[in-house]
Design an enzyme around this catalytic site. Sequence first.
Site, PDB file in Angstrom:
ATOM      1  N   ASN A 176       0.850  -1.198   0.000  1.00  0.00           N
ATOM      2  CA  ASN A 176       0.000   0.000   0.000  1.00  0.00           C
ATOM      3  C   ASN A 176       0.886   1.248   0.000  1.00  0.00           C
ATOM      4  O   ASN A 176       1.966   1.269   0.607  1.00  0.00           O
ATOM      5  CB  ASN A 176      -1.001   0.009   1.158  1.00  0.00           C
ATOM      6  CG  ASN A 176      -0.379  -0.102   2.530  1.00  0.00           C
ATOM      7  OD1 ASN A 176       0.646  -0.744   2.714  1.00  0.00           O
ATOM      8  ND2 ASN A 176      -1.006   0.529   3.514  1.00  0.00           N
TER       9      ASN A 176
ATOM     10  N   GLU B  46       0.413   5.268   0.599  1.00  0.00           N
ATOM     11  CA  GLU B  46      -0.521   6.310   1.032  1.00  0.00           C
ATOM     12  C   GLU B  46      -0.108   7.681   0.502  1.00  0.00           C
ATOM     13  O   GLU B  46       0.977   7.848  -0.071  1.00  0.00           O
ATOM     14  CB  GLU B  46      -0.599   6.307   2.566  1.00  0.00           C
ATOM     15  CG  GLU B  46      -1.128   4.966   3.068  1.00  0.00           C
ATOM     16  CD  GLU B  46      -1.438   4.934   4.549  1.00  0.00           C
ATOM     17  OE1 GLU B  46      -0.987   5.826   5.297  1.00  0.00           O
ATOM     18  OE2 GLU B  46      -2.159   3.993   4.954  1.00  0.00           O
TER      19      GLU B  46
ATOM     20  N   GLU C 192      -3.077  -4.708  -2.965  1.00  0.00           N
ATOM     21  CA  GLU C 192      -3.576  -5.681  -3.942  1.00  0.00           C
ATOM     22  C   GLU C 192      -3.577  -5.087  -5.354  1.00  0.00           C
ATOM     23  O   GLU C 192      -3.207  -5.740  -6.332  1.00  0.00           O
ATOM     24  CB  GLU C 192      -5.011  -6.105  -3.595  1.00  0.00           C
ATOM     25  CG  GLU C 192      -5.144  -6.797  -2.258  1.00  0.00           C
ATOM     26  CD  GLU C 192      -5.428  -5.829  -1.110  1.00  0.00           C
ATOM     27  OE1 GLU C 192      -4.870  -4.701  -1.101  1.00  0.00           O
ATOM     28  OE2 GLU C 192      -6.189  -6.216  -0.215  1.00  0.00           O
TER      29      GLU C 192
HETATM   30  N1  THU Z   1      -5.378  -1.155   2.331  1.00  0.00           N
HETATM   31  C1  THU Z   1      -4.853  -2.053   1.450  1.00  0.00           C
HETATM   32  O1  THU Z   1      -3.676  -1.964   1.086  1.00  0.00           O
HETATM   33  N2  THU Z   1      -5.655  -3.025   0.970  1.00  0.00           N
HETATM   34  C2  THU Z   1      -6.974  -3.173   1.276  1.00  0.00           C
HETATM   35  O2  THU Z   1      -7.650  -4.028   0.717  1.00  0.00           O
HETATM   36  C3  THU Z   1      -7.573  -2.314   2.279  1.00  0.00           C
HETATM   37  C4  THU Z   1      -6.740  -1.206   2.789  1.00  0.00           C
HETATM   38  C5  THU Z   1      -4.529  -0.082   2.845  1.00  0.00           C
HETATM   39  C6  THU Z   1      -4.923   1.283   2.388  1.00  0.00           C
HETATM   40  C7  THU Z   1      -4.381   2.149   3.499  1.00  0.00           C
HETATM   41  O3  THU Z   1      -3.034   2.487   3.201  1.00  0.00           O
HETATM   42  C8  THU Z   1      -4.396   1.268   4.726  1.00  0.00           C
HETATM   43  O4  THU Z   1      -4.584  -0.069   4.256  1.00  0.00           O
HETATM   44  C9  THU Z   1      -5.499   1.596   5.714  1.00  0.00           C
HETATM   45  O5  THU Z   1      -6.717   1.688   5.085  1.00  0.00           O
END
Ligand code: THU
Length: 128
Positions: A40, A42, A53
């Site tokens: 992820n 941000e 994903e």
């Molecule tokens: N996040 C993911 O990487 N995958 C998901 O399916 C749900 C959420 C991440 C996004 C964000 O950086 C953190 O988790 C908290 O929401």
Amino acid sequence: MQKLINAAMQARMESYSPYSGYSVGAAVLTASGEIFSGCNIENASYGATMCAERTAIFSAIAAGHKNFTAIAIVGGKDGEADLPYPCGMCRQVLSEFCDKDFKVIIARSETDFEEYTLGELLPHSFLL
Ligand code: THU
């Protein structure tokens, strides 16, 4: 499965998640047996954040792959191993490229995981 989970764990280490403190790693297996991973990422403008994903599957697609058999996902608050079920948007993106029997592995570790099919996680997905 262990190899795929391990790739997701390695990818999680690259997570950029200073706002939520929730790091996620994912690794997708192509039909030809290659693994692509992602984390992820941000952003200060929160809506610009990208999930692990989608980072993984978009990376595979950008490298020319369109057929997939499984994805492993790991994550949690920094230093913890949660069961990070994929968000609705990621389920929808997976459904664009993957069949109902595509495997979704949600793991705490290489030996502690849950396994679902995409059809179980997103029945009646929207497709044009
Ligand atoms: N996040 C993911 O990487 N995958 C998901 O399916 C749900 C959420 C991440 C996004 C964000 O950086 C953190 O988790 C908290 O929401």
